[in-house]
Scaffold this motif. Structure first.
Motif, short mmCIF file in Angstrom:
data_model
loop_
_atom_site.label_atom_id
_atom_site.label_comp_id
_atom_site.label_asym_id
_atom_site.label_seq_id
_atom_site.Cartn_x
_atom_site.Cartn_y
_atom_site.Cartn_z
N LEU A 1 -55.80 -10.32 -96.42
CA LEU A 1 -54.57 -9.76 -95.91
C LEU A 1 -53.79 -9.24 -97.17
CD1 LEU A 1 -52.50 -10.50 -93.85
CD2 LEU A 1 -51.73 -12.74 -94.83
N ASP A 2 -53.98 -9.28 -98.20
CA ASP A 2 -53.29 -8.53 -99.35
C ASP A 2 -53.72 -7.26 -99.12
OD1 ASP A 2 -51.99 -10.41 -100.38
OD2 ASP A 2 -53.69 -11.07 -101.80
N ARG A 3 -54.85 -7.19 -98.90
CA ARG A 3 -55.37 -5.32 -98.71
C ARG A 3 -54.87 -4.86 -97.28
NH1 ARG A 3 -59.92 -8.15 -101.15
NH2 ARG A 3 -60.69 -6.97 -103.13
N ALA A 4 -54.78 -5.43 -96.40
CA ALA A 4 -54.16 -5.03 -95.05
C ALA A 4 -52.74 -4.59 -95.34
CB ALA A 4 -54.25 -6.19 -93.99
N ILE A 5 -52.01 -5.57 -95.99
CA ILE A 5 -50.61 -5.29 -96.28
C ILE A 5 -50.28 -4.11 -97.09
CG2 ILE A 5 -48.64 -6.00 -97.35
CD1 ILE A 5 -49.23 -8.81 -96.25
N SER A 6 -51.26 -4.01 -98.01
CA SER A 6 -51.67 -2.77 -98.97
C SER A 6 -51.55 -1.35 -98.12
CB SER A 6 -52.31 -2.81 -99.98
OG SER A 6 -52.11 -4.12 -100.85
N LEU A 7 -52.37 -1.43 -97.24
CA LEU A 7 -52.85 -0.50 -96.35
C LEU A 7 -51.44 0.03 -95.56
CD1 LEU A 7 -56.47 -0.80 -95.34
CD2 LEU A 7 -55.46 1.05 -96.99
N ASP A 8 -50.78 -0.93 -95.13
CA ASP A 8 -49.63 -0.82 -94.47
C ASP A 8 -48.53 -0.13 -95.39
OD1 ASP A 8 -47.85 -0.66 -92.22
OD2 ASP A 8 -46.99 -2.53 -93.01
N VAL A 9 -48.43 -0.56 -96.52
CA VAL A 9 -47.37 -0.10 -97.53
C VAL A 9 -47.82 1.40 -97.98
CG1 VAL A 9 -46.42 -0.16 -99.92
CG2 VAL A 9 -46.60 -2.20 -98.32
N ASP B 1 -36.60 21.34 -95.37
CA ASP B 1 -37.33 21.90 -94.19
C ASP B 1 -37.40 20.64 -93.35
OD1 ASP B 1 -38.58 23.48 -92.21
OD2 ASP B 1 -40.50 23.46 -93.47
N SER B 2 -37.32 20.82 -92.03
CA SER B 2 -37.59 19.62 -91.14
C SER B 2 -38.84 19.68 -90.49
CB SER B 2 -36.65 19.33 -90.15
OG SER B 2 -36.53 20.81 -89.38
N PHE B 3 -40.02 20.44 -91.07
CA PHE B 3 -41.16 20.57 -90.33
C PHE B 3 -42.05 19.27 -90.16
CE2 PHE B 3 -45.70 21.25 -91.07
CZ PHE B 3 -46.04 22.04 -89.97
N TYR B 4 -41.74 18.40 -91.47
CA TYR B 4 -42.81 17.19 -91.48
C TYR B 4 -42.28 16.02 -90.88
CZ TYR B 4 -45.06 19.69 -95.31
OH TYR B 4 -45.97 20.51 -95.87
N PHE B 5 -40.97 15.94 -90.04
CA PHE B 5 -40.36 15.00 -89.40
C PHE B 5 -41.28 14.45 -88.31
CE2 PHE B 5 -35.72 15.91 -90.81
CZ PHE B 5 -35.89 15.74 -91.93
N PRO B 6 -41.69 15.29 -87.36
CA PRO B 6 -42.68 14.99 -86.25
C PRO B 6 -44.16 14.21 -86.82
CG PRO B 6 -42.18 17.26 -85.54
CD PRO B 6 -41.65 16.76 -87.09
N ILE B 7 -44.42 14.88 -88.03
CA ILE B 7 -45.86 14.01 -88.85
C ILE B 7 -45.39 12.69 -89.07
CG2 ILE B 7 -47.31 14.50 -90.52
CD1 ILE B 7 -46.87 17.44 -90.14
N MET B 8 -44.32 12.58 -89.75
CA MET B 8 -43.77 11.31 -90.34
C MET B 8 -43.51 10.17 -89.26
SD MET B 8 -41.12 12.48 -93.23
CE MET B 8 -39.88 12.29 -92.34
N LEU B 9 -43.13 10.66 -87.74
CA LEU B 9 -43.02 9.99 -86.78
C LEU B 9 -44.33 9.41 -86.33
CD1 LEU B 9 -40.96 8.73 -84.81
CD2 LEU B 9 -41.28 10.51 -83.41
N VAL B 10 -45.30 10.28 -86.27
CA VAL B 10 -46.74 10.06 -85.88
C VAL B 10 -47.40 9.05 -86.94
CG1 VAL B 10 -48.97 10.92 -85.40
CG2 VAL B 10 -47.03 11.78 -84.41
N LEU B 11 -47.05 9.30 -88.23
CA LEU B 11 -47.58 8.19 -89.20
C LEU B 11 -47.00 7.00 -89.12
CD1 LEU B 11 -47.69 10.76 -92.31
CD2 LEU B 11 -49.82 9.55 -91.08
N ALA B 12 -45.75 6.85 -88.76
CA ALA B 12 -45.15 5.81 -88.67
C ALA B 12 -45.62 4.82 -87.50
CB ALA B 12 -43.63 5.86 -88.56
N PHE B 13 -45.86 5.46 -86.51
CA PHE B 13 -46.45 4.76 -85.24
C PHE B 13 -47.83 4.25 -85.61
CE2 PHE B 13 -49.14 5.17 -81.21
CZ PHE B 13 -48.39 4.16 -80.56
N LEU B 14 -48.55 5.18 -86.21
CA LEU B 14 -50.10 4.76 -86.48
C LEU B 14 -49.97 3.80 -87.38
CD1 LEU B 14 -51.88 8.12 -86.91
CD2 LEU B 14 -51.90 6.88 -84.99
N GLY B 15 -49.35 3.85 -88.42
CA GLY B 15 -49.18 2.50 -89.36
C GLY B 15 -48.79 1.30 -88.81
N PHE B 16 -47.79 1.48 -87.81
CA PHE B 16 -47.41 0.04 -87.24
C PHE B 16 -48.23 -0.31 -86.27
CE2 PHE B 16 -45.76 -1.58 -83.10
CZ PHE B 16 -45.19 -2.56 -83.60
N THR B 17 -49.28 0.42 -85.61
CA THR B 17 -50.36 -0.05 -84.68
C THR B 17 -51.62 -0.58 -85.32
OG1 THR B 17 -51.08 2.58 -84.41
CG2 THR B 17 -49.52 1.51 -82.60
N GLY B 18 -51.88 0.14 -86.66
CA GLY B 18 -52.83 -0.36 -87.26
C GLY B 18 -52.58 -1.63 -88.02
#
Length: 108
Positions: free
Chosen positions: A37-45, A63-80
């Protein structure tokens, strides 16, 4: 450079330094973490730190180029995180008791 720009650069630099320090602590927790669980939480962080790093880079470059990438990463982090939590919940579930072993069976 004006005073507000200097203050902005100093704050962005401090935020990048804090992200790097948090990343070092995160790697230590992943490496030494006593439980899964510690490792799983660390990967989420870790996903959150990557998003914060991209946000700092975006702020440096203005530059706002990275905003969609950050959104996708947030979604992947949540689902993971949800997937790992469900896996750990199923793995750590106590065994079912049956009437044969002195238990009362499933509650109705």
């Amino acid at each position: 450079m004006s005073t507000p720009e200097t203050v902005e650069r100093a704050l962005l630099t401090a935020s990048v330094v804090l992200i790097v320090v948090a990343g070092a602590g995160l790697l230590a927790r992943i490496w030494l973490g006593p439980s899964m669980l510690d490792r799983a939480i660390s990967l989420d962080v870790c996903a959150a730190l990557i998003i914060a790093g991209l946000a700092a880079k975006s702020a440096f470059a203005r530059d706002s180029f990275y905003f969609p990438i950050m959104l996708v990463l947030a979604f992947l982090g949540f689902t993971g995180s949800v997937g790992i939590a469900r896996f750990i919940a199923v793995r750590d579930r106590p065994p079912r008791r049956t009437p044969d072993d002195g238990g009362e069976g499933e509650p109705r």
